[in-house]
Design a protein around this motif. Structure first.
Motif, mmCIF file in Angstrom:
data_model
loop_
_atom_site.group_PDB
_atom_site.id
_atom_site.type_symbol
_atom_site.label_atom_id
_atom_site.label_comp_id
_atom_site.label_asym_id
_atom_site.label_seq_id
_atom_site.Cartn_x
_atom_site.Cartn_y
_atom_site.Cartn_z
ATOM 1 N N SER A 1 16.545 0.041 -39.269
ATOM 2 C CA SER A 1 15.570 -0.229 -38.162
ATOM 3 C C SER A 1 16.480 -1.535 -37.709
ATOM 4 N N VAL A 2 15.775 -1.622 -36.114
ATOM 5 C CA VAL A 2 16.525 -2.641 -34.959
ATOM 6 C C VAL A 2 15.767 -3.727 -34.986
ATOM 7 N N PHE A 3 16.736 -4.564 -35.351
ATOM 8 C CA PHE A 3 14.619 -6.392 -35.810
ATOM 9 C C PHE A 3 15.267 -7.145 -34.292
ATOM 10 N N ARG A 4 14.469 -7.842 -34.116
ATOM 11 C CA ARG A 4 15.169 -9.111 -33.128
ATOM 12 C C ARG A 4 13.970 -9.684 -33.689
ATOM 13 N N LYS A 5 13.673 -11.120 -33.870
ATOM 14 C CA LYS A 5 12.866 -12.260 -33.410
ATOM 15 C C LYS A 5 13.022 -13.568 -32.972
ATOM 16 N N TYR A 6 12.664 -13.357 -31.432
ATOM 17 C CA TYR A 6 13.415 -14.477 -30.653
ATOM 18 C C TYR A 6 13.964 -15.859 -31.512
ATOM 19 N N GLY B 1 14.417 1.565 -51.084
ATOM 20 C CA GLY B 1 12.597 0.449 -50.567
ATOM 21 C C GLY B 1 13.759 -0.770 -50.288
ATOM 22 N N ARG B 2 14.953 -0.484 -50.196
ATOM 23 C CA ARG B 2 15.510 -1.901 -50.156
ATOM 24 C C ARG B 2 16.638 -2.163 -48.651
ATOM 25 N N PHE B 3 16.811 -2.538 -47.978
ATOM 26 C CA PHE B 3 17.713 -2.954 -46.801
ATOM 27 C C PHE B 3 18.628 -3.611 -46.438
ATOM 28 N N LEU B 4 19.869 -3.566 -45.687
ATOM 29 C CA LEU B 4 21.175 -4.296 -45.661
ATOM 30 C C LEU B 4 20.916 -4.658 -44.331
ATOM 31 N N LEU B 5 21.644 -5.928 -43.749
ATOM 32 C CA LEU B 5 22.171 -6.883 -42.671
ATOM 33 C C LEU B 5 23.688 -5.524 -42.415
ATOM 34 N N LYS B 6 23.295 -4.372 -41.064
ATOM 35 C CA LYS B 6 24.563 -3.450 -41.326
ATOM 36 C C LYS B 6 25.326 -4.198 -39.675
ATOM 37 N N PHE C 1 19.650 -3.036 -39.499
ATOM 38 C CA PHE C 1 19.134 -3.331 -40.733
ATOM 39 C C PHE C 1 19.268 -1.363 -41.955
ATOM 40 N N LEU C 2 20.055 -0.806 -42.620
ATOM 41 C CA LEU C 2 20.116 0.655 -43.104
ATOM 42 C C LEU C 2 19.376 0.064 -44.613
ATOM 43 N N GLU C 3 19.214 1.241 -45.322
ATOM 44 C CA GLU C 3 18.344 1.490 -46.088
ATOM 45 C C GLU C 3 19.563 1.598 -47.036
ATOM 46 N N ASP C 4 19.529 0.424 -48.440
ATOM 47 C CA ASP C 4 20.408 0.024 -49.013
ATOM 48 C C ASP C 4 20.609 1.752 -49.901
ATOM 49 N N PRO C 5 21.103 2.018 -50.111
ATOM 50 C CA PRO C 5 21.466 3.386 -51.199
ATOM 51 C C PRO C 5 21.471 2.928 -52.200
ATOM 52 N N GLU C 6 21.759 1.772 -53.672
ATOM 53 C CA GLU C 6 22.045 0.834 -54.378
ATOM 54 C C GLU C 6 20.595 1.141 -54.811
ATOM 55 N N ALA C 7 19.610 0.622 -54.283
ATOM 56 C CA ALA C 7 18.449 0.474 -54.093
ATOM 57 C C ALA C 7 17.648 0.663 -52.957
#
Length: 134
Positions: free
Chosen positions: A57-62, A77-82, A69-75
């Motif tokens: 996903s592409v995310f922003r909170k002002y 359901g968890r996402f890593l900041l790319k 963020f991309l899904e963590d291939p090792e976990a």
């Protein structure tokens, strides 16, 4: 007209999920320019846009930056900041992030492997077809 009256009185206008594209008007450059000029007056305060492949996903909170963020291939359901950027990543900039191109290293297209180039072209074509269908 309501937005103009609100602006005259100094009252902010909040829009949720504004749809600016319509199949009735076609895909001409004049319409795209008008839509781009209008939407450039918006300040996005919260955005969460899914990415279908790879999952993320592409995310922003002002007032924070835009984050990819991309899904963590090792976990699953968890996402890593790319990546974090000051402007909304879209088009080729988003493709470069998804393909792992580090902007700070200044890689050229010729530095990408053939597989990366083909993958980038397929992602671009998928995005183009999705825009046409909307």
């Amino acid at each position: 007209k309501l937005a103009e009256r609100a602006a005259d009185q100094g009252v902010p206008v909040v829009l949720f999920n504004p749809r600016l594209a319509s199949g009735d008007v076609g895909i001409g450059t004049n319409v795209r320019d008008m839509r781009r000029n209008f939407s450039s007056t918006f300040l996005v305060t919260y955005s969460l846009c899914p990415i279908s492949y790879p999952i993320g996903s592409v995310f922003r909170k002002y007032p924070g930056q835009w984050q990819v963020f991309l899904e963590d291939p090792e976990a699953p359901g968890r996402f890593l900041l790319k990546s974090e950027t000051a402007t909304r990543p879209a088009g080729e900039a988003l493709d470069d992030i998804l393909m792992g191109l580090d902007q700070s290293e200044g890689e050229e297209v010729g530095d990408k492997s053939l597989l990366d180039q083909v993958g980038g072209a397929l992602i671009g074509m998928q995005r183009f077809m999705k825009q046409l269908s909307q």
